[in-house]
Design a protein around this motif. Structure first.
Motif, short mmCIF file in Angstrom:
data_model
loop_
_atom_site.label_atom_id
_atom_site.label_comp_id
_atom_site.label_asym_id
_atom_site.label_seq_id
_atom_site.Cartn_x
_atom_site.Cartn_y
_atom_site.Cartn_z
N PRO A 55 -79.70 26.00 48.31
CA PRO A 55 -81.00 25.88 48.98
C PRO A 55 -82.17 25.84 48.01
O PRO A 55 -82.01 25.96 46.79
CB PRO A 55 -81.04 27.15 49.84
N HIS A 56 -83.36 25.73 48.58
CA HIS A 56 -84.58 25.54 47.78
C HIS A 56 -84.87 26.70 46.84
O HIS A 56 -85.46 26.52 45.77
CB HIS A 56 -85.79 25.32 48.70
N ARG A 69 -81.57 20.25 45.41
CA ARG A 69 -81.40 21.25 46.47
C ARG A 69 -80.94 20.57 47.75
O ARG A 69 -81.03 19.35 47.90
CB ARG A 69 -82.72 21.97 46.72
N ALA A 70 -80.46 21.36 48.69
CA ALA A 70 -79.96 20.82 49.95
C ALA A 70 -81.10 20.14 50.72
O ALA A 70 -82.15 20.74 50.96
CB ALA A 70 -79.36 21.94 50.80
N GLN A 71 -80.88 18.88 51.07
CA GLN A 71 -81.88 18.11 51.81
C GLN A 71 -81.20 16.87 52.40
O GLN A 71 -80.13 16.46 51.98
CB GLN A 71 -83.02 17.68 50.89
N TYR A 72 -81.86 16.31 53.38
CA TYR A 72 -81.36 15.07 53.96
C TYR A 72 -81.73 13.90 53.05
O TYR A 72 -82.54 14.05 52.12
CB TYR A 72 -81.98 14.87 55.35
N SER A 110 -86.16 15.54 53.54
CA SER A 110 -86.53 16.64 54.43
C SER A 110 -85.42 17.69 54.46
O SER A 110 -84.28 17.40 54.12
CB SER A 110 -86.80 16.12 55.85
N ALA A 111 -85.78 18.90 54.88
CA ALA A 111 -84.80 19.99 54.90
C ALA A 111 -85.12 20.97 56.02
O ALA A 111 -84.95 22.18 55.87
CB ALA A 111 -84.76 20.71 53.56
N GLY A 117 -81.38 21.02 60.96
CA GLY A 117 -80.05 21.44 60.53
C GLY A 117 -79.29 22.16 61.63
O GLY A 117 -78.08 21.97 61.80
N TYR A 155 -76.47 24.17 54.95
CA TYR A 155 -76.74 23.44 53.71
C TYR A 155 -75.60 22.48 53.38
O TYR A 155 -75.82 21.36 52.91
CB TYR A 155 -76.92 24.43 52.54
N MET A 180 -75.85 19.36 55.47
CA MET A 180 -76.97 18.52 55.03
C MET A 180 -76.57 17.67 53.83
O MET A 180 -77.03 16.53 53.68
CB MET A 180 -78.17 19.40 54.66
N ARG A 237 -79.97 13.21 62.06
CA ARG A 237 -81.02 14.19 62.36
C ARG A 237 -81.66 13.84 63.69
O ARG A 237 -81.75 12.70 64.09
CB ARG A 237 -82.09 14.19 61.26
#
Length: 479
Positions: A348-349, A377-380, A384-385, A390, A439, A442, A478
């Motif tokens: 994660p962030h 980091r975990a994101q689409y 976006s996150a 999620g 996460y 994603m 999403r």
């Protein structure tokens, strides 16, 4: 029968009575706790407040009655892992009403009316009883022989008496059988302050995420310990009977009555029956892409999951889970490296935050420990996150059968059952494995295989191509 007994010589009659006492004693002597019950007892060594949160007829009241009998008599079995008193104690045992107190904790401790000493308290230990008002056969006070030579004192109380009746002199131990109102619990606990005593509760959480339940599940106090026992832990219930028992409960109460999960109703984030998504443990085929995902933590636990993706059917399986509190990245990595040297890891962030000790970002510390951390980091794919996006992806997969979880992952299931909203907002407690799973989903497009994949049908090829090109395929759709 009476004339036969009276005709026996005195020595034979005494021997017969001793045998009867031994038979009564055997009920407690034969008590062998199941693993969750043993964990509950052991927690008394270090925690002043304890909750045994269990389903109906799982053995919670008998567990409480056994512990109370050990403390009142001072006679502990060799296997006993919890706190011990080497002196007589003053204790309270309680229930909701006078009748339920008589029918539950009093029955377990004392036995049925007219057969005092046939419960967990052996007959030879019951020195005297005084009746109470309010219900037939209800006891007010019991004097119990303690191993030290002086008697312990047990009083039966109930919540309907009101808070004022719970005020009084100090006591060593308070047992709440069934969930008490918060003010009654506070008053009972207060009685143990001067003695350095403790309180414990045994109940099925039918009142939902009440104040009393919440204070134990929030994990904010080192004095409190929560033990969860489910129908699957109750070995006295035959396996073939468990499904029938669960089916007999109202649908909205099944998780509470079978597994001790607070009734959350519309507050549950994932209102999906466990039976719909649980699978037995298995080794994923080598051609399935796999991905690890983690959620950093110290005071709240660090958590990690491994996802295996059946890309042909677009079904994701949670096959491993790890959750631990107050350990360093080196220890986390040591536990996770055996999952696979090439296993990519989503994070994660807050992995971008710099450690106060080393000055290195968290993600870099795990990379230095040999984990294949993903470069971002975990994101689409669009960057976006959002948490809600999620959660909706997870819920969609759960409801459509495209997210399955190994049945043996107890920590994952505990969080799943308790994950809920309050006033529309996600409660950020006991959500570490849920976050790690989110996460991972994603970043599913970065899952890799350890061996070349087998040929896939056009449908799966299209989905895989969409992920590799950075477009949102079905697995990361999403809302």
């Amino acid at each position: 029968m009476a004339s036969t007994v009276s005709a026996l010589p005195r020595d034979e009659l005494d021997a017969l009575l001793r045998q009867l006492d031994a038979l009564r004693l055997s009920r407690l002597a034969l008590y062998r706790p199941y693993p969750p019950q043993l964990a509950f007892h052991a927690a008394g060594m270090h925690h002043r407040e304890r909750l045994l949160r269990a389903g109906n007829q799982n053995g919670k009241t008998y567990c409480g009655g056994a512990e109370m009998a050990y403390h009142l008599t001072g006679s502990y079995p060799r296997w006993w892992p919890g706190r011990r008193w080497d002196r007589p104690i003053v204790a309270w045992a309680s229930g909701i009403t006078a009748e339920t107190t008589r029918d539950n904790p009093q029955r377990v401790l004392m036995g049925m009316p007219g057969e005092w000493g046939s419960g967990t308290l052996p007959a030879g230990a019951v020195l005297d009883t005084a009746p109470a008002r309010g219900a037939a056969d209800l006891i007010d006070t019991v004097k119990i022989a303690h191993a030290s030579g002086a008697p312990s004192v047990l009083r039966f109380k109930h919540y309907e008496q009101g808070r004022r009746k719970w005020q009084g002199p100090p006591v060593d131990l308070v047992w709440f059988d069934e969930e008490p109102p918060a003010d009654i619990y506070d008053e009972g606990l207060a009685r143990t302050i001067a003695t350095g005593g403790m309180a414990f509760m045994t109940f099925t959480p039918l009142e939902g995420m009440s104040d009393v339940v919440h204070r134990f599940l929030s994990g904010t106090s080192p004095d409190r310990h929560d033990t969860n026992m489910t129908i699957d832990d109750a070995e006295h219930i035959p396996a073939e009977e468990r499904a029938r028992i669960i089916a007999s409960f109202p649908a909205h109460e099944r998780e509470a009555r079978a597994r001790g999960v607070p009734i959350l109703g519309s507050g549950r984030i994932f209102p999906v029956p466990l039976e719909d998504i649980a699978v037995e443990a298995f080794a994923p085929p080598a051609h399935w892409p796999r991905l690890g995902a983690m959620d950093f933590g110290w005071d709240h636990p660090f958590a990690a999951v491994e996802l295996a993706w059946n890309r042909d059917d677009d079904v994701v399986f949670v096959v491993r889970a790890h959750r631990v509190r107050e350990q360093t990245p080196a220890l986390h990595a040591a536990a996770l490296r055996p999952w696979g040297e090439r296993l990519p890891w989503a994070w994660p962030h807050d992995g971008l935050q710099h450690s106060k000790d080393s000055g290195e970002p968290l993600a870099e510390q795990y990379r230095a420990q040999g984990l294949a951390m993903l470069p971002q980091r975990a994101q689409y794919p669009d960057g976006s996150a959002g948490v809600e996006a999620g959660l909706m992806d997870m819920l969609d997969r759960l409801q459509t059968g495209r997210l399955k979880v190994a049945r043996h992952l107890a920590d994952w299931w505990e969080e799943f059952r308790l994950y809920h909203r309050k006033d529309g907002m996600v409660v950020k407690e006991r959500d570490d494995l849920m976050s790690a799973t989110r996460y991972g989903l994603m970043m599913l497009r970065f899952a890799e295989v350890d061996a070349p994949p087998r040929p896939m049908p056009d449908r799966a090829n299209r989905g895989y191509a969409a992920h590799k090109s950075g477009l949102p395929g079905r697995a990361v759709t999403r809302r």
